[in-house]
Design a protein around this motif. Structure first.
Motif, PDB file in Angstrom:
ATOM      1  N   ILE A  52       0.796  -1.058   0.287  1.00 24.37           N
ATOM      2  CA  ILE A  52      -0.200  -0.095  -0.053  1.00 24.37           C
ATOM      3  C   ILE A  52       0.842   1.432  -0.024  1.00 24.37           C
ATOM      4  N   SER A  53       1.959   1.326   0.710  1.00 26.68           N
ATOM      5  CA  SER A  53       2.767   2.314   0.909  1.00 26.68           C
ATOM      6  C   SER A  53       3.593   2.687  -0.516  1.00 26.68           C
ATOM      7  N   VAL A  54       3.864   1.515  -1.068  1.00 26.40           N
ATOM      8  CA  VAL A  54       4.413   1.605  -2.569  1.00 26.40           C
ATOM      9  C   VAL A  54       3.637   2.379  -3.382  1.00 26.40           C
ATOM     10  N   MET A  55       2.285   1.961  -3.380  1.00 24.52           N
ATOM     11  CA  MET A  55       1.414   2.562  -4.517  1.00 24.52           C
ATOM     12  C   MET A  55       1.157   3.895  -4.275  1.00 24.52           C
ATOM     13  N   ASN A  56       1.048   4.500  -2.759  1.00 29.02           N
ATOM     14  CA  ASN A  56       0.826   5.613  -2.505  1.00 29.02           C
ATOM     15  C   ASN A  56       2.043   6.393  -2.597  1.00 29.02           C
ATOM     16  N   GLN A  57       3.173   5.865  -2.435  1.00 25.61           N
ATOM     17  CA  GLN A  57       4.656   6.764  -2.908  1.00 25.61           C
ATOM     18  C   GLN A  57       4.837   7.004  -4.528  1.00 25.61           C
ATOM     19  N   TRP A  58       4.440   5.957  -5.111  1.00 21.34           N
ATOM     20  CA  TRP A  58       4.597   6.063  -6.439  1.00 21.34           C
ATOM     21  C   TRP A  58       3.445   5.722  -7.174  1.00 21.34           C
ATOM     22  N   PRO A  59       2.300   6.389  -7.435  1.00 28.37           N
ATOM     23  CA  PRO A  59       1.185   5.958  -8.279  1.00 28.37           C
ATOM     24  C   PRO A  59       1.631   5.139  -9.563  1.00 28.37           C
ATOM     25  N   GLY A  60       0.965   3.929  -9.510  1.00 26.65           N
ATOM     26  CA  GLY A  60       1.174   3.358 -10.762  1.00 26.65           C
ATOM     27  C   GLY A  60       2.339   2.308 -10.635  1.00 26.65           C
ATOM     28  N   VAL A  61       3.115   2.165  -9.670  1.00 26.33           N
ATOM     29  CA  VAL A  61       4.045   1.451  -9.320  1.00 26.33           C
ATOM     30  C   VAL A  61       3.536   0.254  -8.201  1.00 26.33           C
ATOM     31  N   LYS A  62       4.156  -0.954  -8.283  1.00 25.59           N
ATOM     32  CA  LYS A  62       3.788  -1.784  -7.474  1.00 25.59           C
ATOM     33  C   LYS A  62       4.907  -2.372  -6.665  1.00 25.59           C
ATOM     34  N   LEU A  63       4.851  -3.307  -5.608  1.00 25.98           N
ATOM     35  CA  LEU A  63       5.926  -3.829  -4.901  1.00 25.98           C
ATOM     36  C   LEU A  63       6.025  -5.302  -5.650  1.00 25.98           C
ATOM     37  N   ARG A  64       7.463  -5.441  -6.004  1.00 29.05           N
ATOM     38  CA  ARG A  64       7.674  -6.592  -6.440  1.00 29.05           C
ATOM     39  C   ARG A  64       8.814  -7.635  -5.414  1.00 29.05           C
ATOM     40  N   VAL A  65       8.307  -8.760  -5.290  1.00 27.69           N
ATOM     41  CA  VAL A  65       9.015  -9.692  -4.538  1.00 27.69           C
ATOM     42  C   VAL A  65      10.065 -10.771  -5.637  1.00 27.69           C
ATOM     43  N   THR A  66      11.227 -10.590  -5.246  1.00 29.54           N
ATOM     44  CA  THR A  66      11.989 -11.620  -6.340  1.00 29.54           C
ATOM     45  C   THR A  66      12.319 -12.755  -5.581  1.00 29.54           C
ATOM     46  N   GLU A  67      12.433 -12.804  -4.229  1.00 28.28           N
ATOM     47  CA  GLU A  67      12.763 -13.995  -3.365  1.00 28.28           C
ATOM     48  C   GLU A  67      11.828 -14.018  -1.961  1.00 28.28           C
ATOM     49  N   GLY A  68      11.517 -15.069  -2.114  1.00 30.53           N
ATOM     50  CA  GLY A  68      10.543 -15.323  -0.776  1.00 30.53           C
ATOM     51  C   GLY A  68      11.059 -16.564   0.006  1.00 30.53           C
ATOM     52  N   TRP A  69      10.007 -17.416   0.477  1.00 36.38           N
ATOM     53  CA  TRP A  69      10.391 -18.953   1.078  1.00 36.38           C
ATOM     54  C   TRP A  69      11.391 -19.593   0.031  1.00 36.38           C
ATOM     55  N   ASP A  70      12.479 -20.250   0.273  1.00 33.79           N
ATOM     56  CA  ASP A  70      13.228 -20.810  -0.455  1.00 33.79           C
ATOM     57  C   ASP A  70      13.381 -22.420   0.084  1.00 33.79           C
TER      58      ASP A  70
END
Length: 419
Positions: free
Chosen positions: A111-129
């Motif tokens: 939510i913070s990312v979308m508020n900070q940069w409209p049109g931009v989303k958060l992206r996860v490159t690594e999670g559980w391994d």
């Protein structure tokens, strides 16, 4: 003598905390309006808090790799938030799996990312391994860490992205690489993650008029069944919640007894009264133990019929179960009968007596308020807090880490947190 000095010191400081709290008004969010915080991007290679990831004050120690076949696999939950892009290069959905705490913080950050940069989303490159791609004892193996970028992969944003992750509540944030930010959280069964010790929202207590009431519905002034130092049944005023979280789902230790069958669910660091396996009667050998340390064969204390005292009964089995909601009630007596099993109101410190001493200022302020005001007034004053951890509990934990030895705390809690 040393213990008495420590207890006295804690109580004196706590008295000053309660006094200042009463002077400033009730709870969080009361009083002067806060100005919006100016956010400063993290510098490359900076990490917050400024301690190593797996030490006191950050995300805590490594607790072991979680595999799809392990018992702990149920601690992981998938994240299907459409506002987050998951790279999922393994094409197994592993990057979507994480602990509930990690999921909550990640969704908040999205939510913070979308508020900070409209049109931009958060992206996860690594999670559980699950494939061993990270260093030994990486928190990726437990679903407690994620590597993140923005969807536009604009590296000029990554310093601010790291700051937003800190603000979202991740327990450790590291501007690790020019290509990503590393974030991690405390273990689900850590003291900080659980805010000490709690019961699930479905747990019930017995009121003085004989009715059962769900813990989540308790109000200050309710008289609930407890026990005194001799194991006699007494009814004690419910004063406040140390912690109150009606919505999250957490893993609880479920302790089940032999006949007469009783069952109580509580978090790892919550104190439960137990006796050795050879204690067949009486209350003389009772001690307080963390729920995570209780063993089958030990005795816990239950209520049965109209008896005037609690009764010891053997623990049959212990297992983990997920429940909704977590509540940590405090009574004037310092004990409480939950689902007909006697428990302490306290957690984190394996000394019920110390914890009860530390809450003396709370009992005093509650008694004064009870004399001055009606029960209806108590429902609207500072003894009823918003959801979350009560400010007094937070302050008390901080004081405890300064005054008490590490061995006094829950073993997971001291290695994992500072809050």
């Amino acid at each position: 003598m040393l213990q008495l000095t420590r207890i006295t010191l804690v109580c004196l400081i706590c008295c000053s905390l309660v006094s200042s709290g009463l002077a400033c008004g009730p709870g969080r969010g009361y009083g002067r309006r806060r100005h919006p915080k100016k956010l400063t991007p993290l510098a490359y290679k900076q990490f917050i808090p400024n301690v190593a990831e797996k030490t006191l004050g950050a995300s805590g120690r490594y607790e072991g790799k979680i595999t799809r076949n392990s018992e702990r696999f149920k601690e992981l939950t998938p994240n299907y938030n459409p506002d987050i892009i998951f790279k999922d290069e393994e094409n197994t959905g592993a990057d979507r799996l994480m602990t509930q705490r990690c999921k909550d913080k990640l969704n908040s950050l999205a939510i913070s990312v979308m508020n900070q940069w409209p049109g931009v989303k958060l992206r996860v490159t690594e999670g559980w391994d699950e494939d061993g791609h990270h260093s030994e004892e990486s928190l990726h193996y437990e679903g407690r860490s994620v590597d993140i970028t923005t969807s536009d992969r604009d590296r000029s944003k990554y310093g601010m992205l790291a700051r937003l992750a800190v603000e979202a509540g991740f327990d450790w944030v590291y501007y690790e690489s020019k290509a990503h930010i590393h974030c991690s959280v405390k273990a689900e069964n850590s003291v900080a993650a659980k805010s000490g010790g709690c019961f699930p929202g479905s747990a019930s207590v017995i009121l003085q008029d004989g009715r059962n009431k769900l813990i989540k519905d308790l109000n200050p002034g309710d008289k609930v069944l407890a026990a005194d130092e001799q194991g006699n049944r007494v009814f004690s005023d419910f004063m406040m919640f140390i912690d109150k979280d009606p919505e999250s789902r957490r893993v609880f230790y479920v302790i089940e007894t032999e006949e007469p069958h009783r069952q109580i669910a509580l978090t790892a660091a919550h104190l439960l009264f137990v006796a050795d396996s050879n204690a067949t009667a009486g209350f003389h050998s009772i001690k307080a133990a963390f729920a995570s340390k209780v063993k089958p064969g030990q005795r816990v204390f239950i209520t049965e019929g109209g008896g005037s005292q609690v009764k010891p009964v053997a623990v049959k089995r212990i297992y983990l179960e997920e429940y909704e909601g977590s509540f940590a009630p405090v009574t004037a007596q310092g004990t409480i009968v939950v689902d007909q099993v006697l428990a302490s109101c306290y957690a984190v410190i394996e000394e019920h007596r110390w914890a009860h001493w530390a809450f003396a200022p709370v009992r005093l302020s509650y008694r004064v308020a009870s004399l001055l005001f009606s029960k209806d007034h108590l429902l609207t004053n500072s003894t009823v807090q918003d959801d979350g951890v009560h400010w007094y509990s937070n302050a008390l934990y901080q004081l405890g880490t300064w005054v008490l030895d590490k061995g006094s705390f829950h073993p997971l809690g001291m290695s994992i947190n500072s809050s």
